[in-house]
Design an enzyme around this catalytic site. Structure first.
Site, PDB file in Angstrom:
ATOM      1  CB  CYS A 174      -1.062   0.051   1.141  1.00  0.00           C
ATOM      2  SG  CYS A 174      -2.096  -1.350   1.396  1.00  0.00           S
ATOM      3  CG  HIS A 314      -2.262   4.123   5.273  1.00  0.00           C
ATOM      4  ND1 HIS A 314      -2.251   4.358   3.997  1.00  0.00           N
ATOM      5  CD2 HIS A 314      -2.418   2.936   5.737  1.00  0.00           C
ATOM      6  CE1 HIS A 314      -2.219   2.924   3.752  1.00  0.00           C
ATOM      7  NE2 HIS A 314      -2.116   2.061   4.698  1.00  0.00           N
ATOM      8  CD  GLU A 325      -2.394   7.290   9.600  1.00  0.00           C
ATOM      9  OE1 GLU A 325      -2.067   8.227   8.776  1.00  0.00           O
ATOM     10  OE2 GLU A 325      -3.106   6.449   9.429  1.00  0.00           O
ATOM     11  CE  LYS A 351      -5.956   4.063   2.214  1.00  0.00           C
ATOM     12  NZ  LYS A 351      -5.044   5.037   2.808  1.00  0.00           N
ATOM     13  CG  HIS A 356      -6.594   0.399   1.354  1.00  0.00           C
ATOM     14  ND1 HIS A 356      -5.752   1.071   0.560  1.00  0.00           N
ATOM     15  CD2 HIS A 356      -5.982  -0.063   2.393  1.00  0.00           C
ATOM     16  CE1 HIS A 356      -4.756   0.809   1.370  1.00  0.00           C
ATOM     17  NE2 HIS A 356      -4.502   0.032   2.194  1.00  0.00           N
ATOM     18  CG  PHE A 415       0.367  -5.941   4.476  1.00  0.00           C
ATOM     19  CD1 PHE A 415      -0.223  -5.331   5.421  1.00  0.00           C
ATOM     20  CD2 PHE A 415      -0.648  -7.058   3.648  1.00  0.00           C
ATOM     21  CE1 PHE A 415      -1.609  -5.607   5.719  1.00  0.00           C
ATOM     22  CE2 PHE A 415      -1.739  -7.537   3.998  1.00  0.00           C
ATOM     23  CZ  PHE A 415      -2.246  -6.612   5.248  1.00  0.00           C
TER      24      PHE A 415
END
Length: 429
Positions: A174, A314, A325, A351, A356, A415
């Protein structure tokens, strides 16, 4: 003056997008700003094969877009490409047109392409595996390899515009398009190119990808309320919502942009790039890697934390990710972020509106940052009915906020523990 003052200043002169919110940048930004969700029940015959087995049946899909419209992608060419590349070419078409650049008048060896995608041509892989199983290896399409390559979009954009400078692809889950944009900035500042087409694309709303994330229990199963499923920072969040899409930016050195009379949309001032080095899918629970990425970007930009007016988070709507976060933001910004201390920092997750887009996230969400510094409008986090305990940050719930800001920060985490931070600034010449 920011730290990169000894290097060429890098500016944004073009933007293009294809998202579930709209088939161009104006419609995508309008939906972000107005908090209109693009999440809906998945449409696609390929999902009917296992009807009744899906615990997640929602996603953000690009709809009602004709690749041949306005000359974006020749329909015959589109049939030879994976959807991920078709979307990337479509977004590049808008970005180049909006920038006003004529590549026939640009030194092709000083023009490059850097594109990010987390998964690449997964649709081709799934389709050709069916062909292999059902019809045998001699019936596999000869276009399979050039369609599925992660670098296919970067290569095809280079070919489309005849760009012979640095060209590369990033695949860091991502964080992919965040890395790509950072690399594009660096290429210009190294003096290797005057202009770089950059950004990200993803087309992973496919049975294998939906199924794989579904079995990881990473995705929302709020199928009866698609527009309310993506709810970053809300205590009732139950996972992210997959989306496809692409966003492309045209970056140039300030000198090159001004010499051709370009309209400059924003400046990109700093990049941060770190790794958690802890777990292949879970973030550092304290947000340590994310915090280091934000601090790195601030140092490169030569800014203090208090100068950042907006953070595009994010914010994926996962229990662990959102918590990490917020912890990172509080660690970096301190009282500037704390509502309880009168902090003025605004942080939201778009998002919540578009879902996403995986490897395209950093690019898609750059739209929010560029427009935030240009328009003085901060897009909201929709569906934030009950902020989770300890989230002592103004997360701009439900409605956009008017706020004149100079600098905006964009976070993308992936990831593998990858963290990327970009900082955009209002350009005043």
């Amino acid at each position: 003056m920011h730290r990169t003052s000894g290097k060429p200043r890098v500016v944004v002169t073009g933007l293009g997008a294809l998202t579930n919110l709209g088939n161009d940048v104006p419609s995508t930004w309008a939906a972000m700003r107005e908090g209109r969700s693009g999440i809906a029940t998945i449409v696609g015959e390929e999902f009917n094969r296992y009807a009744g087995s899906w615990t997640c049946t929602i996603a953000g899909q690009v709809r009602n877009w004709d690749p041949g419209a306005n000359g974006a992608v020749d329909p015959r060419e589109a049939r030879r490409l994976d959807r991920v590349t078709v979307l990337g070419l479509g977004a590049a078409h808008e970005a180049v047109r909006s920038s006003g650049i004529d590549f026939a008048k640009v030194d092709a060896e000083r023009a490059g392409v850097v594109i990010g995608t987390g998964i690449g041509g997964i649709r081709t892989i799934e389709e050709q595996l069916d062909v292999l199983r059902d019809r045998g290896p001699d019936r596999i399409s000869p276009f399979t390899v050039p369609r599925l390559m992660v670098n296919a979009t970067a290569g095809n954009i280079s070919i489309r515009y005849g760009l012979k400078g640095p060209s590369s692809a990033h695949a860091t889950a991502c964080a992919s398009s965040g890395h790509a944009i950072g690399e594009a900035m660096d290429v210009i500042q190294r003096g290797w190119a005057d202009v770089v087409i950059t950004g990200g694309t993803e087309a992973a709303v496919t049975p294998l990808c939906i199924g794989a994330f579904m079995t990881m229990k990473a995705m929302s199963s709020r199928n009866d309320e698609p527009t309310k499923a993506s709810r970053p920072f809300d205590r009732d969040r139950d996972g992210f919502v997959m989306a496809e899409g692409a966003c492309i930016l045209v970056l140039e050195s300030e000198q090159h942009a001004k010499a051709r009379g370009a309209t400059i949309l924003a400046e990109i001032l700093g990049v941060g790039n770190t790794c958690d080095a802890g777990h292949i899918t879970a973030p550092d629970p304290n947000g340590g890697g994310a915090a280091r990425s934000m601090r790195m970007a601030l140092r490169e930009a030569g800014l203090n934390p208090e100068q950042i007016g907006y953070v595009n988070a994010h914010g994926t709507s996962t229990p662990l990710g959102d918590k990490a976060e917020v912890a990172a933001a509080l660690a970096v910004f301190g009282d500037h972020a704390r509502k309880s201390a009168g902090g003025t920092l605004l942080m939201s997750s778009t998002k919540s509106v578009h879902g996403h887009t995986l490897g395209a996230s950093g690019a898609v969400e750059s739209i929010a940052c560029v427009h935030a510094v240009r328009d003085g409008i901060i897009p909201p986090t929709i569906n934030l009915d009950n902020p989770d305990e300890g989230f002592d940050v103004d997360l701009v719930p439900h409605h956009a906020r008017e706020r004149r800001i100079r600098y905006a920060m964009n976070n993308t985490f992936g990831f593998g523990g990858h963290n990327v931070t970009l900082i955009f600034g209002r350009y005043d010449g």
